[in-house]
Write an enzyme that holds these catalytic residues in place. Structure first.
Site, mmCIF file in Angstrom:
data_model
loop_
_atom_site.group_PDB
_atom_site.id
_atom_site.type_symbol
_atom_site.label_atom_id
_atom_site.label_comp_id
_atom_site.label_asym_id
_atom_site.label_seq_id
_atom_site.Cartn_x
_atom_site.Cartn_y
_atom_site.Cartn_z
ATOM 1 N N ASP A 329 -83.931 0.482 26.696
ATOM 2 C CA ASP A 329 -85.191 1.163 26.424
ATOM 3 C C ASP A 329 -86.215 0.601 27.399
ATOM 4 O O ASP A 329 -85.993 -0.433 28.029
ATOM 5 C CB ASP A 329 -85.611 0.899 24.969
ATOM 6 C CG ASP A 329 -86.697 1.858 24.494
ATOM 7 O OD1 ASP A 329 -87.259 2.592 25.343
ATOM 8 O OD2 ASP A 329 -87.000 1.871 23.299
ATOM 9 N N ASP A 590 -83.295 -3.482 20.401
ATOM 10 C CA ASP A 590 -83.785 -4.415 19.382
ATOM 11 C C ASP A 590 -84.156 -3.741 18.068
ATOM 12 O O ASP A 590 -84.634 -4.392 17.140
ATOM 13 C CB ASP A 590 -85.000 -5.189 19.904
ATOM 14 C CG ASP A 590 -86.168 -4.267 20.264
ATOM 15 O OD1 ASP A 590 -86.022 -3.029 20.124
ATOM 16 O OD2 ASP A 590 -87.218 -4.779 20.688
ATOM 17 N N ASP A 594 -80.968 1.252 17.458
ATOM 18 C CA ASP A 594 -80.103 0.835 18.563
ATOM 19 C C ASP A 594 -78.734 0.345 18.092
ATOM 20 O O ASP A 594 -77.841 0.132 18.916
ATOM 21 C CB ASP A 594 -80.776 -0.298 19.359
ATOM 22 C CG ASP A 594 -82.027 0.169 20.074
ATOM 23 O OD1 ASP A 594 -81.965 1.217 20.731
ATOM 24 O OD2 ASP A 594 -83.073 -0.505 19.960
ATOM 25 N N ASN A 658 -42.667 -22.361 44.957
ATOM 26 C CA ASN A 658 -41.880 -23.590 44.815
ATOM 27 C C ASN A 658 -40.684 -23.395 43.888
ATOM 28 O O ASN A 658 -39.568 -23.834 44.181
ATOM 29 C CB ASN A 658 -42.759 -24.716 44.277
ATOM 30 C CG ASN A 658 -43.668 -25.299 45.348
ATOM 31 O OD1 ASN A 658 -43.404 -25.136 46.534
ATOM 32 N ND2 ASN A 658 -44.735 -25.966 44.945
ATOM 33 N N ASN A 683 -46.205 -30.666 38.141
ATOM 34 C CA ASN A 683 -47.056 -29.812 37.308
ATOM 35 C C ASN A 683 -48.190 -30.622 36.684
ATOM 36 O O ASN A 683 -49.349 -30.193 36.649
ATOM 37 C CB ASN A 683 -46.180 -29.172 36.224
ATOM 38 C CG ASN A 683 -46.728 -27.857 35.737
ATOM 39 O OD1 ASN A 683 -47.277 -27.095 36.525
ATOM 40 N ND2 ASN A 683 -46.593 -27.587 34.464
ATOM 41 N N ASP A 687 -52.386 -30.547 37.582
ATOM 42 C CA ASP A 687 -53.274 -30.091 36.514
ATOM 43 C C ASP A 687 -54.647 -30.763 36.591
ATOM 44 O O ASP A 687 -55.660 -30.157 36.219
ATOM 45 C CB ASP A 687 -52.656 -30.382 35.140
ATOM 46 C CG ASP A 687 -51.642 -29.322 34.729
ATOM 47 O OD1 ASP A 687 -51.570 -28.286 35.417
ATOM 48 O OD2 ASP A 687 -50.922 -29.543 33.737
#
Length: 849
Positions: A329, A590, A594, A658, A683, A687
């Site tokens: 609006d 608001d 709405d 891999n 792994n 990480d």
């Protein structure tokens, strides 16, 4: 107080129910309310139990691949290889602990942000009207309701006026239900108890005073809360992650079964083959993805909170970044939001104290929805109203678009109507011209419309005022709004914001198009749009929309920038039409009108001063209205999206290469390329820097346009760069086996070092579409990558050497491995150049809908 059990309160006189609940119409005292709160507890449905630390930690093992690996490791331990099995289990636990710590920290960080947006109710305490948090309401409280209010608990209506409630959440009835303060039959079902209101429903129009009967789990809503607590609809990002998970599952399943079967076929130990194949599957799994998403979202929500945006639903942040259309609006976003009364004039356009006095009486005596127009009237000045007595009221609603009060002055009853000009004129048949009341003719109506158009073209909002002498009646209804005398106009002005034009231009640069959806008239809306520099190509009114089919609206929706004179259902229809055209749509509102559009939008935005029902429907609540803060929210949303996607692209492409290489190598090598514990250690080590991607910087070009999830693009990225990785893997195998004739333990140690280093380097190279040296990573990502890289090089000379079977590497071989890593980085950069230069892929990654 002892709360009555099984009381059929809907069939009893209100006074009897008040007595049973030891309550008074003036409300409870603070002391009594406090005591009842201790006795009955907070007014809240028992929320879904938040996972505690232990359950959150255990959830890290819900991945079936991890469970299979743990079972296989346990079998290995039982069959004799206890030492290696314990090492593998320790790595698994370490990875789970890292992910758990990140998720736990992220989830705790947003709890206090959500608590900053809480719903309050208007409650009588000791005869005074006070605002109380809805969760603190108790049985026996007297609560006042008006349009836009969320009903906080089950209650009995003591008094009401033109009171309509939307209770579709309980009954499925799509139309508001009229409520009355009249007892109903004892056997009436919930939907037929027209003198009762229920938690979770909301007020559509009118006012009421209610006695709270049941709170929390004892309410009708509470009794069926489990059925009503449905999972919110998936965001596009969540849906993409889920589909991507399916893709990885297929790859892992094929890889695991194929490698296991082939190794067994080549007469390698079954348990070792199973551990190896499952470890490969773990390697390709982005185990930290839940933690990465949690970290990026929680960090984004904290940053948004600093900018004045409270995130109520975390997963909507990604949609914020993908949003390409923002509907709003004009009031408070394009304008200052401080409405001023410029004048009260008669039908000839002259200032009129009489018109203002009528408007003042109407504004001060109405008890419905508070609004800026009435506040502007009241604050303008205070006329002499004498001893005027209010007799009744017909509250405002969004269909009539007018408000009536009935007053008595000097023993004369009079109805005063104020509202949208056309809606006031439609109930008038006479007009007051300088004290002379005559018929409202076609010529007079045309003159009124000319004045209205002239004022509207200047951005002035115009309301009409009318009056009528009334007979004595027991109750006044909407049917009495007829045969009125038109008296004059009220002129309001809400100036455009000074810097909003700049913000609109910045949103356009971000690929976000602004569309205005307003209930105001077309001319006022056009003036405001032009004043702030918004280019309006086409305008569509509510009346025009009413004549259009959905298909016709879809054809017009992209080219229309301004929708004026629309009702709440039409706002929702506009949002749905934009979504049908594949836009990610944001809506900022608001008011109670709405709510349907907020529910329909991909990104729903409200402000902290909004009515309850709008605030409850919103994904984001702004502590201050305005478009500038939204620009920052969009940027944060795109940062969150970009960093999450970085992790997925980097880890899956590097790991896929891999793992594919090792799977292939295991077919022609007499020993496994890496031990299962070495695969898991790679792994685990990668990480640590990977988790810092959540706070990485994002290149400016990544922020320019909305981005959308595309599993096909991710799959092609993974295969393309995974293939590049595999080429260099097989080059490494050749160097190790043919060039240096390495035995098993040295081969595995060399391959471990190179695999870890290339995965770490990939983090720095693949995090950007630019050449890696032209994009600066976040310090935490850079230093953690360097740290883990140094640790990797030191592992062969640390006490960990014997634990992981990694031996020192001769210097010539180490230099050769570093040379291969350098060549791999150069090849990856060249691959990036061609991959992103391709028009097809550039279009995919930008994802402008």
């Amino acid at each position: 107080m002892h709360k009555p059990e099984n009381l059929q309160y809907w069939s009893m006189p209100a006074d009897n129910v008040l007595k049973a609940y030891e309550a008074q119409r003036e409300g409870l005292t603070d002391a009594d309310a406090s005591q009842r709160l201790k006795e009955y507890g907070e007014n809240a449905i028992k929320a879904q139990k938040k996972n505690g630390p232990l359950l959150l930690f255990l959830s890290q093992f819900k991945n079936p691949i991890i469970l299979i690996l743990m079972v296989a490791t346990s079998i290995s331990a039982v069959t004799g290889d206890l030492y290696d099995s314990l090492i593998i289990l320790a790595i698994i636990l370490g990875s789970a602990l890292l992910s758990f710590l990140q998720e736990y920290s992220a989830s705790n960080a947003v709890e206090d942000l959500r608590s900053r947006v809480r719903i309050k109710s208007s409650v009588l305490r000791g005869g005074k009207d006070v605002e109380v948090f809805s969760n603190l309401i108790v049985p026996g409280d007297i609560v006042t309701l008006s349009a836009g209010s969320l009903i906080p608990a089950d209650g009995l209506i003591l008094a009401c006026n033109d009171f309509f409630v939307n209770q579709s959440i309980l009954t499925g009835e799509s139309f508001p239900v009229e409520k009355r303060a009249q007892a109903v039959a004892e056997d009436a079902e919930v939907e037929l108890r027209t003198n009762c209101v229920y938690m979770g429903t909301n007020v559509r129009s009118g006012t009421a005073t209610i006695l709270i009967i049941q709170t929390g789990a004892g309410t009708e809503f509470g009794k069926i809360a489990k059925q009503l607590t449905l999972r919110p609809p998936e965001t596009e990002f969540e849906r993409g992650v889920r589909h991507f998970g399916y893709l990885l599952t297929q790859i892992m399943l094929v890889l695991t079964l194929a490698v296991f079967a082939i190794n067994v076929l080549f007469h390698k130990p079954a348990i070792d083959s199973l551990l190896f194949s499952v470890a490969l599957a773990v390697g390709i799994t982005p185990q930290l993805l839940p933690a990465i998403i949690s970290i990026t979202l929680s960090k984004g929500s904290r940053m948004m909170a600093k900018e004045g945006v409270i995130v109520r639903r975390l997963t909507s942040i990604e949609n914020f970044g993908s949003m390409d259309v923002l509907c709003t609006d004009k009031t408070g976003t394009l304008t200052e939001g401080v409405v001023r009364l410029n004048g009260a004039v008669d039908v000839t356009g002259k200032d009129s104290d009489a018109v203002f006095r009528l408007a003042y009486l109407n504004a001060t005596m109405q008890t419905g929805l508070a609004n800026a127009l009435d506040q502007a009237i009241v604050s303008h000045h205070t006329p002499d109203v004498g001893k005027v007595e209010k007799l009744g009221e017909i509250p405002y609603d969004f269909f009539r678009k007018r408000l009536s009060v009935i007053v008595m002055e000097n023993k004369q009853r009079m109805m005063i109507v104020k509202g949208a000009l056309s809606n006031v004129l439609e109930v008038c048949d006479t007009i007051d011209q300088n004290g002379d009341v005559g018929k409202l003719s076609a010529d007079t109506s045309a003159a009124i419309q000319e004045r209205f158009a002239a004022w509207s073209a200047q951005g002035i909002r115009v309301l009409g005022v009318a009056r009528k002498t009334m007979p004595k009646k027991a109750q006044y209804t909407r049917n009495d709004e007829a045969g009125m005398t038109f008296t004059g106009f009220l002129l309001f002005f809400d100036p455009p914001k000074a810097d909003v034009g700049k913000t609109i231009a910045e949103l356009a640069k971000l690929g976000v198009k602004l569309k205005i959806i307003t209930g105001d008239n077309k001319l006022v809306a056009q003036h405001i749009a032009q004043a702030v520099g918004l280019s309006v190509k086409n305008v569509l009114t509510g009346a025009e929309m009413g004549k259009m089919t959905d298909e016709a609206l879809w054809r017009k929706i992209d080219s229309t920038d301004l929708f004026a004179e629309v009702d709440p259902n039409q706002k929702e229809r506009i949002i749905l039409a934009l979504k049908k055209k594949r836009h990610v749509v944001g809506y900022m509102g608001d008011g109670i009108n709405d709510a349907p559009a907020l529910h329909a939008a991909d990104v729903s935005i409200s402000v902290n001063t909004a009515v309850d029902v709008a605030k409850e429907a919103a994904d984001f609540v702004l502590m201050d209205s305005g478009l500038n803060v939204l620009k920052r929210g969009i940027e944060l949303g795109r940062t969150t999206f970009a960093n999450t996607l970085k992790y997925i692209l980097i880890t899956t492409s590097a790991n896929f290469g891999n793992m594919f290489s090792m799977a292939g190598a295991s077919l022609f090598m007499p020993f496994l390329p890496l031990l299962p514990k070495q695969i898991l250690l790679i792994n685990f080590l990668s990480d640590f820097p990977a988790v810092t991607i959540a706070s990485d910087t994002v290149d400016a070009e990544e922020m320019k346009m909305p981005r959308r999830w595309d599993t096909a693009y991710i799959r092609k990225f993974m295969f393309t760069f995974g293939l590049i990785s595999s080429v260099f893997d097989y080059l490494t195998f050749a160097v190790l086996l043919v060039g240096f004739h390495t035995p098993q333990e040295l081969f595995q140690s060399s391959w471990f070092i190179l695999s870890t280093l290339t995965e770490l380097l990939t983090l720095l190279v693949m995090r950007t579409r630019r050449p890696f040296f032209k994009s600066r990573p976040a310090p935490l990502l850079l230093f953690s990558t360097i740290g883990v890289g140094l640790l990797t090089l030191l592992i062969p000379i640390l006490p960990l050497e014997k634990v992981f079977n990694i031996i020192p590497i001769p210097l010539p071989l180490l230099l050769a491995l570093l040379g291969i890593a350098l060549l791999y980085i150069v090849a990856t950069e060249v691959g990036k150049h061609f991959f992103f230069r391709t028009k097809k892929h550039r279009k995919r990654i930008r994802k402008a809908a």
